[in-house]
Each structure stands twice: as C-alpha cells, then as structure tokens.
Enzyme design. Sequence first.
Site, mmCIF file in Angstrom:
data_model
loop_
_atom_site.group_PDB
_atom_site.id
_atom_site.type_symbol
_atom_site.label_atom_id
_atom_site.label_comp_id
_atom_site.label_asym_id
_atom_site.label_seq_id
_atom_site.Cartn_x
_atom_site.Cartn_y
_atom_site.Cartn_z
ATOM 1 C CG ASP A 9 14.769 28.727 26.018
ATOM 2 O OD1 ASP A 9 15.376 28.356 27.034
ATOM 3 O OD2 ASP A 9 15.271 29.452 25.142
ATOM 4 C CE1 TYR A 61 21.786 29.008 22.437
ATOM 5 C CE2 TYR A 61 21.545 27.871 20.343
ATOM 6 C CZ TYR A 61 21.346 27.920 21.700
ATOM 7 O OH TYR A 61 20.741 26.868 22.330
HETATM 8 C C1 GLA Z 1 18.774 29.919 24.580
HETATM 9 C C2 GLA Z 1 18.325 28.636 23.879
HETATM 10 C C3 GLA Z 1 18.256 27.458 24.848
HETATM 11 C C4 GLA Z 1 19.552 27.327 25.649
HETATM 12 C C5 GLA Z 1 19.999 28.667 26.220
HETATM 13 C C6 GLA Z 1 21.356 28.614 26.847
HETATM 14 O O1 GLA Z 1 17.837 30.331 25.511
HETATM 15 O O2 GLA Z 1 17.066 28.828 23.292
HETATM 16 O O3 GLA Z 1 17.971 26.287 24.145
HETATM 17 O O4 GLA Z 1 20.559 26.743 24.881
HETATM 18 O O5 GLA Z 1 20.017 29.695 25.235
HETATM 19 O O6 GLA Z 1 21.343 27.815 27.957
#
Ligand code: GLA
Length: 384
Positions: A176, A225
């Site tokens: 991101d 996550y």
């Molecule tokens: C979030 C995290 C990223 C990535 C996505 C899944 O956006 O910040 O680093 O892992 O999830 O692809």
Amino acid sequence: MSALNKDMLSELFSAAFGQSPELVVQAPGRVNLIGEHTDYNGGFVLPAAISYATWIAASARADNELHVIAQDFDAQSVVIKLDQPMQHDQAATWSNYVRGVVQELQKKGYTLKGGNLLISGNVPAGAGLSSSASLEVAVVRALTELSGESIDPTQAALVGQAAENNFVGCNCGIMDQLISARGEESSALLIDCQDLSTRSVSIPRDWEILIVHSGVKRGLVESEYNQRRAQCETAAAFFGQKSLRGVSIEQLVAAEGKLDDLSFRRARHVLTENARTLLAAEALSSGDMETLARVMAESHESMRDDFNITTPAIDRLVEILQTAGAGSAGARMTGGGFGGCVVSIAPKSLIPKLMKAVDDFYEAETGCTPRLIPAKASKGAFAG
Ligand code: GLA
C-alpha cells in the site's frame, strides 16, 4: 468523498493557522488489481494508485513542535513534541499514524523541524483502499520537505510501513505504501515484494476501473490480518523457509497430508496467487481481457476458499459483476478482506452495464447498500 484541491486546503490552513502554507503534498490511496496477501510473503502484487488522496498543507514553526489538525475528524488538533518519546494517543487515534512516522524518521536519523500541518483527504476510510498508507506517505513527504530533506519514494514507503508495524500495531506488508509513493498515471505497478523492484504495466486506454464498496464494514481486520500473516509464516517454516517465496507449488503439493490443512490452504492461496499475478500483468499489458477476467475470478475463489477472507455479500457482489461482464470484465475483492471493496476492470463500454447490474440486484439480495467509486490509475505522492 468530497472533491479537494490546493486552494481549498490553503484556505482551511490559513483560517486555522493565520498564515499561508509553504507546501501542499498529496499521497493517493490504491486499488489492488490482483496479488492479495502476497506482499508480506515476498510475492507479487499488481496495484494502481487511485484518484483519491490524503492532502497535507504545511508550514514551518520556529519551535520543536508539530501542531496537527485533522480536518475530517471534526478538525481535531494535537501537539506533538519532537524532542520527546512518541506516546500513543487513545483519543485522537488518527494522530498515531503521524506519531509513528515521526518515530521512524527519527530512528533513521532525520532531524525533523517543527511545523503546522492541516490534513484532509477523500480516500474512503475502512474500505480497503489504503487511506492509512496514504496518510503515512503524505506525512513522510510533508515532514521531510519541511525539514529540507529529500527522501526516495521507496524509502518513504518503508518508513510508512514501519510506522504501521512498530507504532500502530498492524503487521502490514509494503504494497500500500509503495504504490502510494510510486504510482504512475494510467498504469498499474507489478511489484516484486522480495526486492521491491517495480515494473509499470499500462492499462489499455479503452479499459476502466470500477470500484464498488460492498457496504460491508470491515471488521476484526487487524487481528484477522495478523493471524493470516502468522499462519503463512508457520507454513513457510515447515519448509525451512523464512517466507513462502522460497517454496514452489511442486513442493507444496508434495507436502499435502504432511502439512496441516489450514497451513496448506493458506500457502496454496499465496503460491497460486503469485502465479496468477504474473499472468495478470501479462494479460493487462497485452489487452487480453479473457485471461485477466479468468485469473481475477480464480483469485477471488482462492481468497474465499483457501484464505477465508471474503464475506457472503462480497462473494455475491463479485458474482453479479462477473455475470454482467460475461467474461469481458474482471472482478474480485480487493485489499485485506473481511469487508470493503470489490474491484472490476472492463472495457469502458461495459461499465454502465456493470453499474446497472449492481443497482438491480445487490442491495435487494443482500440488504447491503453498495457505493460505486469510479477510479483512474493515478500518479504517486507529490508535493506542489
Ligand atoms: C492490506 C495490507 C497490505 C496487503 C493487503 C492484502 O492492505 O496493508 O500490505 O497485505 O492488505 O493484500
């Protein structure tokens, strides 16, 4: 998602601080076309920066303090003393992203100067479009510019990620922040998260990106996550590797039955997703929609069945878009999961049909209210 521009931000800044800003920076949010939960596994991702951003107007102060206003949080303001250790703020939680960035820049040896900052943005929050990463990258840019320092975009992204990992507490990967810092107009970026190399993949001129917010609020995101990340690391450790990038699909297949089922499925998602992301980048650059639509559909199934990060309403939304697209539109959930947005990409002429299908069926069938978010692939963070 109000429209924003430099004049509006300068006016707000002047009203708040009684002076004009010396600089205005902006850093975009992103949409990931494919390559989900692969970044922290040293894998491939294919995101694009979008035409929604976090903006910061700023000017220097003579003292050692940052006076920061978050326009979109009821113009809440905080004072951060640069010569004291950073502490979490339980009330103004948005400011922890600023504090985290300060801490990481200082760790890297940057001497930061005091400043007045006014932050505003139009990246939908909690939608999986990286409003936090765009805030982090914008803060890195604003603070370094104010201090007369320059920072390479990849370094800026790493500082933003470190702020989130070490201060905010989410073990996110680099995707991101990197796309927010390095995005390119009309292109997606194929990023190899092992060495952070990037390749720009231009999006065919007559194709358009349509993001649809599912109306499902993202819940339990951080804990789920971090858990997925830990599960991937456990799977990699089974093969004696630090990350799943060091494991081949053949090795994984041979381990079926020996590796526990959960780790097996998590690893299968990551390894097949890497392969799909490379295929998608080729398909995008050659305008091969049939392949792109297929791998995006497979990506969604893999997120649903192996990685378990979708929700029933989002699965339905993807199906509605795929049915309306009839093989000529790609659609999948985008971002970390557990709610948020679906991304679709299609020839321009098909977009109205996709929008109509969402309007006709989605809310009636799921009770969730969708939001259509047209987006253009845009350039990464910049000042000026
Ligand atoms: C979030 C995290 C990223 C990535 C996505 C899944 O956006 O910040 O680093 O892992 O999830 O692809």
